[in-house]
Design an enzyme around this catalytic site. Sequence first.
Site, short mmCIF file in Angstrom:
data_model
loop_
_atom_site.label_atom_id
_atom_site.label_comp_id
_atom_site.label_asym_id
_atom_site.label_seq_id
_atom_site.Cartn_x
_atom_site.Cartn_y
_atom_site.Cartn_z
N ASP A 222 0.87 -1.09 -0.16
CA ASP A 222 0.19 0.03 0.01
C ASP A 222 0.75 1.34 -0.21
OD1 ASP A 222 1.06 -0.68 2.79
OD2 ASP A 222 -0.91 0.94 3.43
N GLU B 91 0.09 -0.46 6.01
CA GLU B 91 1.07 -0.06 6.53
C GLU B 91 0.88 1.50 6.79
OE1 GLU B 91 4.61 1.46 7.77
OE2 GLU B 91 3.84 1.59 6.15
ZN LIG Z 1 6.75 2.25 3.90
#
Ligand SMILES: [Zn+2]
Length: 478
Positions: free
Chosen positions: A101, A166
């Site tokens: 992501d 994340e």
């Molecule tokens: Zn990163």
Amino acid sequence: MTDTTSFLAPTPHDVRDALTARMPEHRADLEALVRIPSVSAAGFDPAEVRGAAGAVRDLLAARGFDHTRLLDVEGSHPAVAADHLRAGRDAPTVLLYAHYDVQPPGDRAGWTSPAFSPTERDGRLYGRGAADDKAGIMVHVAAVDAWLASRGHLPVNVKVLIEGEEETGSAHLGQFLEAYAEELRADVIVVTDSTNWKVGVPTLSYLLRGLIDCVVEVRSLDHALHSGMYGGPVPDALTGLVKLLAELTDGHGAVAVPGFSDDARPPTPAERERLAALDFDEQAFRGEAGMLPGVELTGDPDAHVLERIWMRPTATIIGIDAPSVAEASNTLVPAARAKLSLRLAPGQDPQRAQQVLALWLREHAHWGLHVDVFPGASAGAFVADPQGPAFEAAERALSAAFGKPVVYQGVGGSIPFIEPFSEAFGGAPALLTGVEDPDTRAHGIDESLHLDDWYRACLAEAYLLAELAATRWEREGR
Ligand SMILES: [Zn+2]
């Protein structure tokens, strides 16, 4: 580590040659990933995130990984997992981590070339996620592929985990850990999501700050009022919010919330020594940060600049919802809100930090204004003691690939995954390596990857697999 014997694995030239030959294909695969706008933040299309997960899974399968699969927990973006567990029971198991992501592109008009159209200029590949962290995914792919292409096997057992949230603080990490820690268990974790000290300088990061964020909303009225007819005795929410936010930090810009930093621990002598060993140049730092002439450095003036970034808490206002300048009218604004992002020092408990901050925000509103606080992400700092066979193996691999000795650094950013998983694996060492450099501008406009450093990072990881296989392990308790 004193009673541990380690061997210098002979640098595997055939593996290196296989890697080098395949780099154009890895480059094409990286560009294909960058073209998918896998922004995990709320308000962006989750189908793109899932599409990226599928693309990563297919890529891992095409490069010889086994058991390629998506891991879901309720309400999360999927993670991608795979493995290659054929090196035998005596070989260590290595978990390779990265995330697919990315951050939102920000002001699209500010990009020199479009954020999701990878473009090379002067040896750098520009695009959102070109470095953070799609290049990290490709480091793992390239290293494993180089072994399989040249030798048909890996020297260690490998598991791979490519996370999908994340950049939004790994919101489902707790459930994820509960569901999958056992199947992801490993002797050592390799996290390729950090930065090198400088271009061409191999770097292990041993310290990350923690993170909390929240939204604070201030309300004063149940409707907007004419600022001339009522202004003076009647307070407006936007002025109240601004006054409150101004008091978050002191005159130097350091966090001023009483008690907030009480559980932050100061640097150890070893940490101070590693910090002092780095060739820090304040002018170069100012240049990399793009600070305008005359703009001062903030934070505790008695602390080293690097200590301020790595080991001190900091408070940043990252967004405000209020009437825009273009739409402003002469009214008293009834409600306004802001998003706050605070980085935490080693030692700070993120739950405690959220509570202390929320209480302070509620109690310090001026003029009896109503304040609501909505807590968001929270993660503690990560601190490794960079010693022992895994770090020694990493030092040899990185210095062989880069042709320079390794430096150790802290990083002001946060990777929530590392600490809880390392703990779940009985304190497995986490090697935090990088594909970024000080001019990468991760999360910013014109993010880019230094392509030669990316190649060296791929090579270093291919060597690392050999070095970890040649290391005699103390494996009790793992
Ligand atoms: Zn990163």
